[in-house]
Design a protein around this motif. Structure first.
Motif, PDB file in Angstrom:
ATOM      1  N   TYR A 288       0.695  -1.332  -0.025  1.00 55.15           N
ATOM      2  CA  TYR A 288      -0.036   0.062  -0.049  1.00 55.15           C
ATOM      3  C   TYR A 288       0.763   1.159   0.046  1.00 55.15           C
ATOM      4  CZ  TYR A 288       0.643   0.241   5.093  1.00 55.15           C
ATOM      5  OH  TYR A 288       1.187   0.282   6.362  1.00 55.15           O
ATOM      6  N   SER A 289       2.185   1.179   0.548  1.00 53.63           N
ATOM      7  CA  SER A 289       2.899   2.312   0.528  1.00 53.63           C
ATOM      8  C   SER A 289       3.316   2.839  -0.771  1.00 53.63           C
ATOM      9  CB  SER A 289       4.265   2.098   1.600  1.00 53.63           C
ATOM     10  OG  SER A 289       4.802   0.972   1.011  1.00 53.63           O
ATOM     11  N   TYR A 290       3.579   1.955  -1.522  1.00 53.39           N
ATOM     12  CA  TYR A 290       4.046   2.004  -3.107  1.00 53.39           C
ATOM     13  C   TYR A 290       2.790   2.632  -3.663  1.00 53.39           C
ATOM     14  CZ  TYR A 290       5.953   1.572  -7.678  1.00 53.39           C
ATOM     15  OH  TYR A 290       5.932   1.990  -8.759  1.00 53.39           O
ATOM     16  N   LEU A 291       1.923   1.940  -3.543  1.00 49.10           N
ATOM     17  CA  LEU A 291       0.350   2.436  -4.302  1.00 49.10           C
ATOM     18  C   LEU A 291       0.176   3.957  -3.935  1.00 49.10           C
ATOM     19  CD1 LEU A 291      -1.953   1.911  -6.062  1.00 49.10           C
ATOM     20  CD2 LEU A 291      -3.102   1.220  -4.275  1.00 49.10           C
ATOM     21  N   TYR A 292       0.202   4.380  -2.618  1.00 46.56           N
ATOM     22  CA  TYR A 292       0.021   5.690  -2.160  1.00 46.56           C
ATOM     23  C   TYR A 292       0.964   6.535  -2.561  1.00 46.56           C
ATOM     24  CZ  TYR A 292       0.069   9.691   0.869  1.00 46.56           C
ATOM     25  OH  TYR A 292      -0.091  11.061   1.286  1.00 46.56           O
ATOM     26  N   GLU A 332      10.739  -7.665  -4.936  1.00 43.58           N
ATOM     27  CA  GLU A 332      11.400  -7.890  -3.940  1.00 43.58           C
ATOM     28  C   GLU A 332      12.052  -6.074  -3.474  1.00 43.58           C
ATOM     29  OE1 GLU A 332      13.829  -9.207  -7.520  1.00 43.58           O
ATOM     30  OE2 GLU A 332      12.066  -9.399  -6.353  1.00 43.58           O
ATOM     31  N   VAL A 333      11.805  -5.436  -4.535  1.00 43.82           N
ATOM     32  CA  VAL A 333      12.333  -4.138  -4.555  1.00 43.82           C
ATOM     33  C   VAL A 333      11.049  -3.124  -3.749  1.00 43.82           C
ATOM     34  CG1 VAL A 333      12.895  -1.660  -5.802  1.00 43.82           C
ATOM     35  CG2 VAL A 333      13.582  -3.930  -6.530  1.00 43.82           C
ATOM     36  N   PHE A 337      11.201  -1.298  -0.141  1.00 43.93           N
ATOM     37  CA  PHE A 337      10.739   0.150   0.058  1.00 43.93           C
ATOM     38  C   PHE A 337       9.719   0.025   1.171  1.00 43.93           C
ATOM     39  CE2 PHE A 337       7.149   3.110  -1.092  1.00 43.93           C
ATOM     40  CZ  PHE A 337       8.071   4.530  -0.972  1.00 43.93           C
ATOM     41  N   HIS A 338       8.708  -0.729   1.294  1.00 47.87           N
ATOM     42  CA  HIS A 338       7.687  -0.628   2.095  1.00 47.87           C
ATOM     43  C   HIS A 338       8.435  -0.945   3.526  1.00 47.87           C
ATOM     44  CE1 HIS A 338       3.629  -1.454   3.854  1.00 47.87           C
ATOM     45  NE2 HIS A 338       4.127  -2.444   4.328  1.00 47.87           N
ATOM     46  N   SER A 339       9.232  -1.897   3.503  1.00 44.85           N
ATOM     47  CA  SER A 339       9.799  -2.079   4.987  1.00 44.85           C
ATOM     48  C   SER A 339      10.579  -0.764   5.547  1.00 44.85           C
ATOM     49  CB  SER A 339      10.875  -3.132   4.930  1.00 44.85           C
ATOM     50  OG  SER A 339      12.109  -2.623   4.433  1.00 44.85           O
ATOM     51  N   ILE A 340      11.014   0.085   4.707  1.00 43.44           N
ATOM     52  CA  ILE A 340      11.446   1.318   5.240  1.00 43.44           C
ATOM     53  C   ILE A 340      10.698   2.325   5.546  1.00 43.44           C
ATOM     54  CG2 ILE A 340      12.992   3.135   4.394  1.00 43.44           C
ATOM     55  CD1 ILE A 340      14.633   0.964   2.543  1.00 43.44           C
ATOM     56  N   VAL A 341       9.608   2.527   4.332  1.00 44.02           N
ATOM     57  CA  VAL A 341       8.614   3.761   4.474  1.00 44.02           C
ATOM     58  C   VAL A 341       7.246   3.306   5.526  1.00 44.02           C
ATOM     59  CG1 VAL A 341       7.054   4.913   3.080  1.00 44.02           C
ATOM     60  CG2 VAL A 341       9.141   4.467   2.196  1.00 44.02           C
ATOM     61  N   ALA A 342       7.017   2.075   5.740  1.00 42.98           N
ATOM     62  CA  ALA A 342       5.746   1.920   6.364  1.00 42.98           C
ATOM     63  C   ALA A 342       5.919   2.462   7.830  1.00 42.98           C
ATOM     64  CB  ALA A 342       5.393   0.404   6.418  1.00 42.98           C
TER      65      ALA A 342
END
Length: 388
Positions: A288-292, A332-333, A337-342
């Motif tokens: 969801y972070s990438y989609l947002y 995986e990319v 990203f989500h693991s950093i930004v969430a």
């Protein structure tokens, strides 16, 4: 012992008209209009004063600036002849100055009217105590707001670095290839929003609706944030209260997309329902972070704006979102990203909820302190750790 005095504002405050802002004016000093901060100015004319909206829809609004600032000709600047400036700021807020507006087509508040308004003011010592308690809430809110902006900017910059400039971890070992969206890393692809998310996945009907809901309408969403959730009995809720909103959903107003009325929903309350004027995007093959971040870029906003139809109320539909193209990185990319930004997004949500609680407590205290109903000497000031 606390004492209060009934006086006209003219006896305790000085008033000054604002001055027009030159077209294209910019600068390091804050510039205020009838609805608060509107930009910068190269010069300053006032400091440590109160700014009152003079004309228009925000007539009677009240703002405060501790430092030096410029006030436009849509404002009136006010300062106490003596006493605590922030106390008088809270006093004017509580007065509801818009009720003193005249004019039919264009509401207007004038110095002449304001000077005649009768107020009940506290003695100087009590003024300082009241201002100290209320400003402590505002200072915490301001600090949290700055942290929210910084976290949002940090997360967005990471998104741009990885997925716009393609400087993601390990990018040096990846070749660039042509695609329908331009040159992208090998192994990445173009995908439609309809492929990576579900649009308007769930709705409620009278037959399956809860008795009570929290409702989000379009007016309560600003870029990146929901400002209000209105409680309703479902039987009394607006007819547009139908879209079910769940954790990680992105809500996007279909009307006037250039206004960027979107928000990411995290840790939602039970029975949170959005207007059918929103497209609700639920991520399914990307985090969801990438989609947002993918659907809130300038390019995406331009896509929606260019595909909106209607003259008076330009709008898009769910199919507009479904057809929009974004870049889809390898899982995986995106997951990295989500693991950093969430965690940044979660902290943002916590801070927003703290601010909501701080505002609610302050707004509950404000009329009681200004009127003298509460003895300010018995009240503790808020703490940073106030629960969300």
């Amino acid at each position: 012992m606390t004492e209060f005095f009934d006086v006209p504002l003219n006896d305790v405050m000085d008033f000054f008209n604002g001055k027009a802002i030159k077209p294209g004016q910019e600068g390091t000093y804050p510039a205020y209009g009838s609805n608060g901060l509107i930009g910068g100015a190269p010069e300053w004319k006032h400091e440590n004063s109160i700014i009152i909206g003079r004309v228009g829809a925000y007539c009677g609004s009240v703002a405060y600036s501790k430092g030096r600032f410029w006030a436009s000709d849509n404002t009136i600047v006010a300062r106490p002849k003596s006493g605590n400036v922030r106390y008088f700021f809270y006093l004017l807020k509580e007065l509801g100055l818009n009720r003193y507006a005249g004019g039919a087509a264009q509401p207007l508040v004038t110095q002449t009217v304001l000077k005649c308004v009768s107020v009940r003011i506290a003695d100087i010592s009590t003024q300082h105590r009241i201002a100290s308690v209320l400003s402590a809430y505002d200072d915490l809110i301001e600090n949290n707001t700055r942290r929210i902006a910084i976290l949002e900017e940090m997360a967005r910059r990471i998104y741009e670095e990885w997925f716009v400039h393609f400087r993601f971890p390990g990018h040096e070992q990846v070749d660039m290839v042509e695609s329908e969206l331009g040159v992208i890393p090998k192994g990445w692809k173009a995908a439609s929003i309809g492929e990576v998310s579900t649009i308007n996945a769930k709705s409620i009907r009278p037959a399956n609706a809860p008795e009570e809901i929290l409702y989000i309408d379009i007016a309560s969403v600003v870029p990146g944030a929901i400002t209000q959730k209105q409680p309703y009995r479902f039987s009394e809720a607006p007819g547009r209260a139908r879209r079910v909103v769940q954790n990680g959903d992105v809500i996007w107003s279909c009307v006037r997309p250039n206004r960027r009325s979107y928000a990411l929903v995290l840790q939602p309350e039970p029975a949170l329902i959005a207007s059918t004027g929103f497209a609700v995007l639920s991520a399914k093959s990307v985090p969801y972070s990438y989609l947002y971040f993918a659907v809130t870029t300038n390019d995406f906003v331009s896509f929606l704006t260019n595909h909106a139809t209607g003259a008076a109320y330009p709008a898009v539909t769910a199919s507009t979102f479904e057809s929009a193209q974004i870049i889809m990185p390898p899982a995986e990319v995106a997951n990295y990203f989500h693991s950093i930004v969430a965690p940044m997004l979660d902290l943002n949500e916590t801070l927003k909820r703290k601010n909501a609680n701080l505002r609610a407590t302050r707004d509950l205290l404000l009329p009681k302190l200004i009127s003298g109903e509460l003895d300010v000497s018995s009240l503790p000031e808020p703490e940073e750790g106030i629960t969300a």
